[in-house]
Design a protein around this motif. Structure first.
Motif, short mmCIF file in Angstrom:
data_model
loop_
_atom_site.label_atom_id
_atom_site.label_comp_id
_atom_site.label_asym_id
_atom_site.label_seq_id
_atom_site.Cartn_x
_atom_site.Cartn_y
_atom_site.Cartn_z
N ILE A 198 0.85 -1.19 0.00
CA ILE A 198 0.00 0.00 0.00
C ILE A 198 0.89 1.23 0.00
CG2 ILE A 198 -1.86 1.21 1.19
CD1 ILE A 198 -2.50 -1.48 2.57
N ARG A 199 0.72 2.06 -1.03
CA ARG A 199 1.55 3.26 -1.15
C ARG A 199 0.70 4.50 -0.85
NH1 ARG A 199 5.72 4.03 -6.15
NH2 ARG A 199 5.95 1.81 -5.71
N THR A 200 1.29 5.45 -0.15
CA THR A 200 0.56 6.65 0.23
C THR A 200 1.48 7.87 0.21
OG1 THR A 200 -0.79 7.65 1.98
CG2 THR A 200 1.01 6.24 2.69
N GLN A 201 0.89 9.04 0.02
CA GLN A 201 1.65 10.29 0.00
C GLN A 201 1.92 10.77 1.43
OE1 GLN A 201 2.79 12.05 -2.60
NE2 GLN A 201 1.95 10.79 -4.24
N THR A 202 3.00 11.51 1.58
CA THR A 202 3.34 12.05 2.90
C THR A 202 2.83 13.49 3.04
OG1 THR A 202 5.47 12.91 2.14
CG2 THR A 202 5.43 10.66 3.01
N ALA A 203 2.67 13.91 4.28
CA ALA A 203 2.38 15.32 4.57
C ALA A 203 3.65 15.95 5.13
CB ALA A 203 1.25 15.41 5.59
N SER A 204 3.70 17.26 5.15
CA SER A 204 4.93 17.95 5.54
C SER A 204 4.80 18.61 6.91
CB SER A 204 5.29 19.00 4.49
OG SER A 204 6.49 19.65 4.82
N TRP A 205 5.75 18.27 7.79
CA TRP A 205 5.85 18.93 9.09
C TRP A 205 6.70 20.18 8.93
CZ3 TRP A 205 3.59 17.49 13.73
CH2 TRP A 205 4.04 18.16 14.87
N ASN A 206 7.84 19.99 8.28
CA ASN A 206 8.68 21.10 7.83
C ASN A 206 9.53 20.58 6.67
OD1 ASN A 206 11.01 19.79 8.95
ND2 ASN A 206 10.52 20.68 10.95
N LYS A 207 10.56 21.29 6.27
CA LYS A 207 11.32 20.92 5.09
C LYS A 207 12.02 19.57 5.23
CE LYS A 207 12.17 25.60 3.35
NZ LYS A 207 13.20 26.61 2.99
N LYS A 208 12.38 19.20 6.45
CA LYS A 208 13.15 17.98 6.64
C LYS A 208 12.42 16.92 7.48
CE LYS A 208 17.75 19.92 5.95
NZ LYS A 208 19.14 20.00 6.46
N VAL A 209 11.18 17.20 7.81
CA VAL A 209 10.40 16.22 8.56
C VAL A 209 9.05 16.03 7.87
CG1 VAL A 209 9.31 15.63 10.76
CG2 VAL A 209 11.49 16.87 10.75
N LYS A 210 8.81 14.81 7.41
CA LYS A 210 7.55 14.47 6.77
C LYS A 210 6.85 13.43 7.64
CE LYS A 210 9.31 16.95 3.50
NZ LYS A 210 8.90 18.35 3.32
N TYR A 211 5.56 13.30 7.46
CA TYR A 211 4.84 12.31 8.26
C TYR A 211 3.68 11.74 7.46
CZ TYR A 211 1.29 15.93 9.14
OH TYR A 211 0.32 16.88 9.01
N VAL A 212 3.21 10.59 7.92
CA VAL A 212 2.09 9.92 7.26
C VAL A 212 1.33 9.15 8.33
CG1 VAL A 212 3.45 7.84 6.75
CG2 VAL A 212 1.46 8.39 5.35
N LYS A 213 0.03 9.04 8.16
CA LYS A 213 -0.78 8.27 9.11
C LYS A 213 -0.45 6.79 8.95
CE LYS A 213 -5.54 7.58 10.71
NZ LYS A 213 -5.13 6.38 11.39
N ALA A 214 -0.09 6.16 10.04
CA ALA A 214 0.25 4.73 9.99
C ALA A 214 -1.01 3.92 9.69
CB ALA A 214 0.87 4.30 11.31
N LEU A 215 -0.87 2.94 8.83
CA LEU A 215 -2.01 2.10 8.46
C LEU A 215 -2.23 1.02 9.52
CD1 LEU A 215 -1.34 1.67 4.63
CD2 LEU A 215 -2.64 3.44 5.82
N ASP A 216 -3.42 0.45 9.49
CA ASP A 216 -3.75 -0.61 10.45
C ASP A 216 -3.23 -1.95 9.95
OD1 ASP A 216 -5.11 1.08 12.20
OD2 ASP A 216 -6.97 0.94 11.05
N PHE A 217 -2.43 -2.61 10.79
CA PHE A 217 -1.91 -3.94 10.48
C PHE A 217 -2.00 -4.80 11.73
CE2 PHE A 217 0.34 -1.57 7.13
CZ PHE A 217 0.12 -2.41 6.04
N PRO A 218 -2.11 -6.12 11.56
CA PRO A 218 -2.05 -7.00 12.74
C PRO A 218 -0.64 -7.02 13.31
CG PRO A 218 -2.07 -8.29 10.71
CD PRO A 218 -2.31 -6.87 10.31
N ALA A 219 -0.50 -7.59 14.48
CA ALA A 219 0.81 -7.64 15.14
C ALA A 219 1.82 -8.38 14.27
CB ALA A 219 0.68 -8.33 16.50
N GLY A 220 3.04 -7.84 14.23
CA GLY A 220 4.10 -8.46 13.44
C GLY A 220 4.91 -7.42 12.70
N PRO A 221 5.92 -7.87 11.94
CA PRO A 221 6.78 -6.93 11.21
C PRO A 221 6.11 -6.38 9.96
CG PRO A 221 7.47 -9.19 10.77
CD PRO A 221 6.37 -9.27 11.79
N VAL A 222 6.39 -5.13 9.67
CA VAL A 222 5.91 -4.47 8.45
C VAL A 222 7.09 -3.69 7.87
CG1 VAL A 222 4.36 -2.73 7.49
CG2 VAL A 222 3.53 -4.27 9.27
N TYR A 223 7.31 -3.83 6.57
CA TYR A 223 8.39 -3.10 5.92
C TYR A 223 7.85 -1.78 5.36
CZ TYR A 223 11.22 -7.29 6.32
OH TYR A 223 11.92 -8.35 6.81
#
Length: 379
Positions: free
Chosen positions: A209-234
C-alpha cells in the motif's frame, strides 16, 4: 544459454567474478551478465532471459534501493521457476525484504558472500547439470586463481556502510507501533527532497500500500500509519519512483507489551501487592478472606468442589491449586486458610492432592509455613 547473472551496478565486480568462476564449468559465452538498470519488460527479451537454465540474482542493498515498479515486475517475470533460481546475499542478512517486495512463486536457493567459491559452483552445477553434482572434475587451483585474479573491491562491509548511510540520511520513526492506536510515522530527512515525489509504501502479508506524505517542515515528513495485525511491516521510502531506504517497523498489541512483564513475575501474591498497592501479604490475606466470607454468606457458595466434581476435573486436566486451600497453603495466607478450614468440606479438601502429588499440609511444609501447616494438620 546456461547462466543469467542479474545485478545492480555497485555489484558489478561480483558479477564479473562469478562469470570467470562459472566459466570453469560452462562456456563463458553461455553466461550473460545483466545490469538491472537496463532491464526491459518487452515480451521477446523476457522470453530470451527465461530460456537460461540458471538465474542468479546478486541481492545487494543497491539492488533493493533501486527497485521500482518496472524493475520489480521484471524480476517477478524472470526469476522462475524457483528451482532454477539462486540468490547471492551480498551485504544483506537475508532475502526476506525481497520476498516482501516481490511476488515470487516460491523459495529459491541461497548462497552468501561468506561461502567458498566451490560451494557456488556446486549449487549452480546442480541446476544446469543435475546429474553431475560434484566438483571432482574441476581443478581447485583454477577456482582459487579465478578468485585471486578478480579484484573484489565490493565487499560486504562496504554494503553495510552504504546501508547505514542510507538509514542516517533518511530515518523512519518510530520503529514500534501499537495495533490499537498506530498513530503517525515520521520520516526524518538529512537533506531536502522534493516532497511531491516522496511516497511511503507499506509491505506486509503480500499487501503493498503506497501513500503520499504530509509535511511537518522541510526535513520532517509524516504519514498516518495504516492498520496492520501484530508483526513486522516493511516501510519503503520512495523518491521519484525509486526506493531510497527500507525500514522495518513492528506492530504490537497491548497484551504483547504486558505479557513479558507478567512472565517475569515469579510470585503472583507479590505482584498483587504491587499492582493493587497493598502494603503486605497480610493485607491481601485479609481482603481475600473478607471477600470470600461475604460471597458465601450472600450466595451460600462453597469454596470447595465436591469429590465427584474434583475427580471429573482431575481427569480433564491436572492443576497446581485444585482448591483455594491449596493456594492459601502455598502463599502462606493464614487468615484465608483458617476460614477455609472452618468450612464443612475442609476435611475432604485436605485429602486432595495437586498435580505434583501434594496435599495442602505438604504444600505448607514445602514452603516453610509452619503455623499454617500445624493448623491443617490439627484438622
Amino acid at each position: 544459454k546456461d547462466i543469467l547473472v542479474i545485478y545492480e551496478q555497485e555489484a558489478e565486480e561480483w558479477a564479473l567474478y562469478l562469470k570467470s568462476l562459472f566459466g570453469l564449468i560452462v562456456n563463458e559465452e553461455g553466461i550473460l551478465l545483466y545490469d538491472l538498470e537496463n532491464s526491459s519488460c518487452k515480451h521477446q527479451e523476457l522470453l530470451g532471459l527465461l530460456s537460461y537454465k540458471c538465474k542468479l540474482l546478486i541481492l545487494s542493498c543497491g539492488l533493493l534501493n533501486c527497485l521500482n515498479q518496472k524493475r520489480s515486475y521484471f524480476l517477478e517475470q524472470v526469476l522462475k521457476p524457483p528451482d532454477n533460481v539462486v540468490i547471492l546475499l551480498c551485504g544483506v542478512e537475508n532475502s526476506e525484504i525481497l520476498y516482501e517486495i516481490l511476488t515470487l512463486d516460491g523459495e529459491s536457493k541461497e548462497i552468501s558472500t561468506d561461502q567458498k567459491p566451490e560451494e557456488y559452483i556446486l549449487v549452480v552445477k546442480g541446476i544446469i547439470q543435475p546429474d553431475h553434482q560434484t566438483i571432482s572434475d574441476i581443478n581447485l587451483s583454477d577456482v582459487r586463481r579465478a578468485s585471486e585474479e578478480t579484484n573484489l573491491t565490493f565487499k560486504t562491509e562496504v554494503l553495510s556502510e552504504r546501508l547505514e548511510s542510507n538509514e542516517q540520511s533518511i530515518l523512519v520513526l518510530p520503529r514500534r507501533l501499537s495495533c490499537e492506536n498506530p498513530g503517525e510515522i515520521f520520516i526524518l530527512l538529512k537533506d531536502e527532497i522534493d516532497e511531491e515525489t516522496l511516497e511511503i509504501e507499506f509491505v506486509a502479508d503480500n499487501q503493498r500500500i503506497r501513500t503520499q506524505t504530509a509535511s511537518w517542515n522541510k526535513k520532517v515528513k509524516y504519514v498516518k500509519a495504516l492498520d496492520f495485525p501484530a508483526g513486522p511491516v516493511y516501510v519503503n521510502v520512495y523518491c521519484g519512483g525509486v526506493i531510497k531506504t527500507t525500514a522495518q517497523i513492528e506492530y504490537y498489541t497491548a497484551l504483547e507489551e504486558i505479557e513479558p512483564i507478567l512472565k517475569k513475575v515469579a510470585d503472583p501474591i507479590a505482584f498483587t501487592c504491587q499492582a493493587l498497592k497493598f502494603s503486605s501479604v497480610e493485607k491481601v490475606d485479609n481482603v481475600l478472606t473478607s471477600l470470600l466470607k461475604s460471597k458465601i454468606s450472600s450466595y451460600e457458595f462453597s469454596p470447595f468442589q465436591s469429590e465427584e466434581e474434583h475427580h471429573q476435573q482431575a481427569n480433564s486436566h491436572l492443576e497446581e491449586f485444585p482448591t483455594l486451600l491449596h493456594c492459601a497453603a502455598r502463599f502462606g495466607l493464614k487468615n484465608l486458610a483458617t476460614f477455609l478450614l472452618s468450612c464443612p468440606e475442609a476435611t475432604q479438601a485436605c485429602k486432595i492432592t495437586n498435580k505434583y502429588g501434594d496435599d495442602p499440609e505438604s504444600i505448607a511444609k514445602k514452603h516453610g509455613h509452619k503455623e499454617l501447616r500445624k493448623l491443617i494438620k490439627e484438622l
